[in-house]
Design an enzyme around this catalytic site. Structure first.
Site, PDB file in Angstrom:
ATOM      1  CB  CYS A   1      23.710 -38.287  17.012  1.00 14.85           C
ATOM      2  SG  CYS A   1      22.804 -37.250  18.164  1.00 14.85           S
TER       3      CYS A   1
ATOM      4  CG  ASN B   1      23.217 -35.523  23.314  1.00 11.70           C
ATOM      5  OD1 ASN B   1      23.453 -35.174  24.600  1.00 11.70           O
ATOM      6  ND2 ASN B   1      22.791 -36.948  23.301  1.00 11.70           N
TER       7      ASN B   1
ATOM      8  CB  CYS C   1      17.460 -36.149  16.605  1.00 10.74           C
ATOM      9  SG  CYS C   1      16.741 -34.596  16.270  1.00 10.74           S
ATOM     10  NE  ARG C   2      21.166 -38.834  13.993  1.00 14.40           N
ATOM     11  CZ  ARG C   2      22.221 -38.503  13.252  1.00 14.40           C
ATOM     12  NH1 ARG C   2      22.472 -39.699  12.305  1.00 14.40           N
ATOM     13  NH2 ARG C   2      23.117 -37.449  13.307  1.00 14.40           N
ATOM     14  CB  SER C   3      23.040 -39.951  20.807  1.00 13.57           C
ATOM     15  OG  SER C   3      22.803 -38.719  21.037  1.00 13.57           O
TER      16      SER C   3
ATOM     17  CG  ASP D   1      20.286 -35.865  11.877  1.00 14.22           C
ATOM     18  OD1 ASP D   1      19.123 -35.935  12.525  1.00 14.22           O
ATOM     19  OD2 ASP D   1      21.039 -35.217  12.298  1.00 14.22           O
TER      20      ASP D   1
HETATM   21  P1  4NP Z   1      21.027 -35.436  15.972  1.00 17.15           P
HETATM   22  O1  4NP Z   1      20.294 -34.431  14.918  1.00 17.15           O
HETATM   23  O2  4NP Z   1      22.301 -35.592  15.585  1.00 17.15           O
HETATM   24  O3  4NP Z   1      20.167 -36.811  15.537  1.00 17.15           O
HETATM   25  O4  4NP Z   1      20.572 -35.046  17.370  1.00 17.15           O
HETATM   26  C1  4NP Z   1      20.551 -33.026  14.941  1.00 17.15           C
HETATM   27  C2  4NP Z   1      20.109 -32.011  15.777  1.00 17.15           C
HETATM   28  C3  4NP Z   1      20.393 -31.036  15.647  1.00 17.15           C
HETATM   29  C4  4NP Z   1      21.269 -30.475  14.385  1.00 17.15           C
HETATM   30  C5  4NP Z   1      21.764 -31.464  13.565  1.00 17.15           C
HETATM   31  C6  4NP Z   1      21.361 -32.693  13.811  1.00 17.15           C
HETATM   32  N1  4NP Z   1      21.816 -29.149  14.282  1.00 17.15           N
HETATM   33  O5  4NP Z   1      21.998 -28.522  13.172  1.00 17.15           O
HETATM   34  O6  4NP Z   1      21.357 -28.225  15.268  1.00 17.15           O
END
Ligand code: 4NP
Length: 155
Positions: free
Chosen positions: A8, A11, A13-15, A122
């Site tokens: 994702c 890395n 939240c989702r993955s 997300d």
């Molecule tokens: P993920 O979510 O892609 O599911 O891990 C996010 C985590 C951090 C950020 C964006 C999305 N960020 O902007 O730092």
């Protein structure tokens, strides 16, 4: 050995949620010696950071721990995966840009394994870890069925 990498944007939240949920399903199926599981980010924004507390708390309700897991950015060694599984269309674009024509495994969005061609929201932006968790479970369960068939055919 079948190698699966969940990817994702951050890395955190989702993955990592998909990695932990899929690992539990694989262990429950007794396939942990045959399926290697990891996760990574398309960005370096969260590199080295632990899993988001929203993911950690949602998974704690299922008795799934994410202790010791932390974000890392996609790297060349990840090309040796059989399945590179993105969470949304934007992840897939970034993964394909990273691969840049090199030889690697199948690149798909997680929910494509359920027959749906849509991304997983997300929770970094939505704050809704329940909806994301339900989609992750659906996708992981479909992916495991596919890999189980693949393993049976190789035996
Ligand atoms: P993920 O979510 O892609 O599911 O891990 C996010 C985590 C951090 C950020 C964006 C999305 N960020 O902007 O730092």
């Amino acid at each position: 050995m079948v190698k699966v990498l969940f990817v994702c944007l951050g890395n955190i939240c989702r993955s990592p949620m998909a990695e932990a949920v899929f690992r539990k399903m694989v262990v429950d199926a007794g396939l942990e010696k045959q399926i290697f599981i990891d996760s990574a980010a398309t960005s370096s924004w969260e590199h080295g950071n632990p899993v988001h507390h929203g993911t950690r708390e949602r998974l704690a309700k299922e008795n799934i721990s994410v202790k010791g897991m932390h974000s890392r950015t996609l790297e060349d060694k990840d090309l040796n995966n059989d399945y590179i599984v993105g969470m949304d269309e934007s992840n897939i674009k970034n993964i394909i840009r990273f691969i840049n024509g090199r030889k690697t495994g199948e690149v798909k969005m997680l929910l494509e394994y359920t027959g749906e061609k849509r991304g997983i929201a997300d929770p970094w932006y939505t704050g809704d870890f329940d909806t994301t968790y339900n989609d992750v479970v659906k996708g992981c369960s479909a992916l495991l069925k596919l890999i189980e068939k693949e393993l049976e055919n190789n035996n």
